[in-house]
Design a protein around this motif. Sequence first.
Motif, PDB file in Angstrom:
ATOM      1  N   UNK A 300       0.908  -1.551  -0.509  1.00  0.00           N
ATOM      2  CA  UNK A 300       0.295   0.357   0.093  1.00  0.00           C
ATOM      3  C   UNK A 300       0.808   1.516   0.016  1.00  0.00           C
ATOM      4  N   UNK A 301       1.582   1.007   0.122  1.00  0.00           N
ATOM      5  CA  UNK A 301       2.731   2.100   0.601  1.00  0.00           C
ATOM      6  C   UNK A 301       3.098   2.891  -0.889  1.00  0.00           C
ATOM      7  N   UNK A 302       3.133   1.462  -1.309  1.00  0.00           N
ATOM      8  CA  UNK A 302       4.488   1.592  -2.864  1.00  0.00           C
ATOM      9  C   UNK A 302       2.937   2.575  -3.582  1.00  0.00           C
ATOM     10  N   UNK A 303       1.878   1.636  -3.532  1.00  0.00           N
ATOM     11  CA  UNK A 303       0.880   1.560  -4.454  1.00  0.00           C
ATOM     12  C   UNK A 303       0.753   3.624  -4.419  1.00  0.00           C
ATOM     13  N   UNK A 304       1.054   3.957  -3.442  1.00  0.00           N
ATOM     14  CA  UNK A 304      -0.105   5.804  -2.676  1.00  0.00           C
ATOM     15  C   UNK A 304       1.944   6.632  -3.568  1.00  0.00           C
ATOM     16  N   UNK A 305       2.953   5.308  -3.742  1.00  0.00           N
ATOM     17  CA  UNK A 305       3.996   6.495  -4.144  1.00  0.00           C
ATOM     18  C   UNK A 305       4.045   6.926  -2.927  1.00  0.00           C
ATOM     19  N   UNK A 306       4.861   6.770  -1.374  1.00  0.00           N
ATOM     20  CA  UNK A 306       4.771   7.317  -0.353  1.00  0.00           C
ATOM     21  C   UNK A 306       6.255   6.117   0.454  1.00  0.00           C
ATOM     22  N   UNK A 307       7.007   6.512  -0.875  1.00  0.00           N
ATOM     23  CA  UNK A 307       8.435   5.416  -0.299  1.00  0.00           C
ATOM     24  C   UNK A 307       9.378   6.557  -0.714  1.00  0.00           C
ATOM     25  N   UNK A 308      10.663   6.195  -1.016  1.00  0.00           N
ATOM     26  CA  UNK A 308      12.216   6.762  -0.503  1.00  0.00           C
ATOM     27  C   UNK A 308      12.358   7.232  -2.148  1.00  0.00           C
ATOM     28  N   UNK A 309      12.151   6.274  -3.557  1.00  0.00           N
ATOM     29  CA  UNK A 309      11.891   6.460  -5.017  1.00  0.00           C
ATOM     30  C   UNK A 309      11.503   8.240  -5.024  1.00  0.00           C
ATOM     31  N   UNK A 310      10.320   8.074  -4.515  1.00  0.00           N
ATOM     32  CA  UNK A 310       9.015   9.500  -4.992  1.00  0.00           C
ATOM     33  C   UNK A 310       8.897  10.455  -4.302  1.00  0.00           C
ATOM     34  N   UNK A 311       9.786   9.588  -3.079  1.00  0.00           N
ATOM     35  CA  UNK A 311       9.835  11.493  -1.898  1.00  0.00           C
ATOM     36  C   UNK A 311      10.998  12.069  -1.617  1.00  0.00           C
ATOM     37  N   UNK A 312      12.114  10.441  -1.649  1.00  0.00           N
ATOM     38  CA  UNK A 312      12.854  11.208  -1.136  1.00  0.00           C
ATOM     39  C   UNK A 312      12.718  10.428   1.173  1.00  0.00           C
ATOM     40  N   UNK A 313      11.413   9.968   0.722  1.00  0.00           N
ATOM     41  CA  UNK A 313      11.138  10.081   2.966  1.00  0.00           C
ATOM     42  C   UNK A 313      11.420   8.398   2.533  1.00  0.00           C
ATOM     43  N   UNK A 314      12.194   7.261   2.980  1.00  0.00           N
ATOM     44  CA  UNK A 314      12.032   6.183   3.518  1.00  0.00           C
ATOM     45  C   UNK A 314      11.078   5.381   4.815  1.00  0.00           C
ATOM     46  N   UNK A 315      10.315   4.674   3.700  1.00  0.00           N
ATOM     47  CA  UNK A 315       8.611   4.337   5.034  1.00  0.00           C
ATOM     48  C   UNK A 315       9.428   3.929   6.455  1.00  0.00           C
ATOM     49  N   UNK A 316       9.473   4.314   7.463  1.00  0.00           N
ATOM     50  CA  UNK A 316       9.499   3.070   8.892  1.00  0.00           C
ATOM     51  C   UNK A 316       8.126   2.756   9.432  1.00  0.00           C
ATOM     52  N   UNK A 317       6.822   3.427   8.944  1.00  0.00           N
ATOM     53  CA  UNK A 317       5.908   2.626   9.140  1.00  0.00           C
ATOM     54  C   UNK A 317       4.825   2.390   8.260  1.00  0.00           C
ATOM     55  N   UNK A 318       4.513   1.537   8.441  1.00  0.00           N
ATOM     56  CA  UNK A 318       3.871   0.402   7.008  1.00  0.00           C
ATOM     57  C   UNK A 318       2.009   0.814   6.981  1.00  0.00           C
TER      58      UNK A 318
END
Length: 738
Positions: A300-318
């Motif tokens: 879901x993080x990847x599907x919503x574009x909420x990962x470090x490739x897109x905004x430079x902010x790594x996911x820490x809470x799923x």
Amino acid sequence: MRLQPLRQGLVVGVSAVALVAAVPIASADPVPEGTSVTDAGPAPVHADEHEHSHADIAGLQALGDPFAEGLTLPTDPFVVPGESESDNLVRGIPQSPMDWRGAPPDPGQVPQEWLVEQPATDIVPSTGAELMSADDGYIGGGFADLGAGPRLTEADLMSVPAPPTKDLPNTLDAAPPWQYSYSCDPNNKPGMVAFANLVSSHYGKPTWYGSRACRQGDNSQHYEGRAVDWPMNAYNPSEKAIGDAVAQWITANNGEVARRFGVQSIIWNRQSWYLYKPGSWHPYYGASPHTDHLHISFSWDGAMGRTSWWDGTPVTAHDYGTCRVYAAQYAPRYQGFNGSVCATGLPSAPYSPNPVVLPGANNNYVRQAQTYLGFTGTDLDGSFGPMTLQALLNYQAAKSLPWTGVLDNATWAFMIAAGVPPEPTPPPPAPEPEPEPAPGVVRISGSNRYSTAAELASTFPTGKQLFITVGGDYPDALTAAARAGSLGGPVLLTQETVLPDVTRDAIKALKPSRVTIVGGTGSISGSVLSQVDSLTTAPVVRVGGADRYATAGALAKTFGNRVDVLYVATGLDYPDALAGAARAGYNDGPVLLVKPDSIPDATLSAIQAINPYRVVVLGGPSVVSDAVANQLKDLTRSGNLQRVAGHNRYATAAELAKYYPNGLDTVVVATGQAYPDALSGAARAGDSHGPVLLVATNTIFQPTKDALAQLNPKRILVIGGTEVVSTEVETLLQDYVG
């Protein structure tokens, strides 16, 4: 290794209205979702023992599944049999999640191995060359030799472009557990779309496929818009080299790049890979060998574009996505970030004698539900299309039911308890025919735009569908006029937060069969909708989006999934679309809006959903560029594009009027110097099967004169007072009445 404090995943809230506006319906001949559709589909592949019969493939492709990944076609793919009737397709836990068949399991049934999470960690980001030479990816692990197709040489692999690169943070995103698809929400998610566009463009293979209509007995991430199928032929050396290289790039170094994008699984050429156990590939035993495409699914993080490739902010809470409310039922649609693991041991859904029915169905169950939802007349057709889906989502929200967009057990139980008739009620008697229009020049006007619209609405018979849109701006009203004209109903105007008295009185007098509020809550407030609802016993629904493009797209989707003609105009000005709205209503086609040099995502999504046979572009290249026009042409079923344009707004309207027959009943004339009167008039013109022509306050320009002389109408309907169309112009118009 010390982990740095990181921001949690961004919470993205999505309103019910915004999600309703993005509902796609599978078409009979699916259209690629990518930036280009020059590729008609996957290249031919060699048949093998895992391929489908031609009948299976044709049936599944008709459901929007171009790769026929299901082995057999259910008797009715949109009706889910009851528990006692269904086959238990899973007798035990399969080796891997993508081998599971049937509805997704309860989280408590999932093996703990599949639920492994990996925390964010500090690393030195690998270069593209390091990833391509790593020994634990697809190529490095030697798995390419296990699939179909030719053995690739080093030269084959060297011919593939180096992978995409960018500056990335030194912290690698946390990896989530496996996330099954629990909802029926086939709307392409932004992160999936961004990834698909990135790789398809980078590697020169622009066609890709995203979301699909849900069907029973399956749990694909396509049904939540978080999986992409990218055509690639494992029997073609150059394409196999691309497929192998991309698989290597994403999965190497324990899935380093997969974590950057939120990729949770890949299937390619009879092999599968999972992020929860990233060090290896495994044989894939599903029905499709995936020798003709790569399947890539996202968390879901990847599907919503909420990962470090897109905004430079790594996911820490799923983001754990959508969770069921009742056991073995569909979950509510995605509405925003969910930081809690889905519960297990859920209660059973309320009992329902009716089966669960999915969008796309056409049967008596849908007709029964439509009756309770307030549908009447020709709308009571048993087709679970966009209009029924929208009404159902509104109903579920209003009744605090799980917001699934599915006729599920909880919804059926509530409807039946509330008194849903067992059989559809007979349609109401047909309204009395409209009287013959009086000949000559007739003026309809009020003291302002709201009263003019109300006066014009009074010329419609009672019992029609009614459309209400904001009077302070033009875009929503343009598209509303087209839909109103196609259904033979009027358009009324409102202020953003206040319902004018004249509009209130008109609603009461019209006794509409259905009211559609066109525009999101930013255009028309919830309090106005409530006021409208209090004035009528008819169902009141909202069709709206985040902006003018999304609202037009949402309304276009109510025309169905195979429209004959689509009209496209710029969203930055109103004149060209004025005349187009009337013509669109005449031809039962929608109006969509574009920017001069690009097609907004909402417009593209709508075009793919309605699958038009041909497209008419309104205005010249300065308002809709040739590049955009060519993109639109490629999105039609026929490749048929027509541009209608004049040297100004008056000439464009006159040019479009040439497509009407001579001697018609009514021509609508309005000022070309402001939009409100002409917008209401466009609905009247569409219903009267006549055009809208434009004049200046004190002048009729030559293109308008020429068009009137050719049309020779029986009646000219002037919209607006003498301050916008003078008595001198009204007198001149008398010369053109036949």
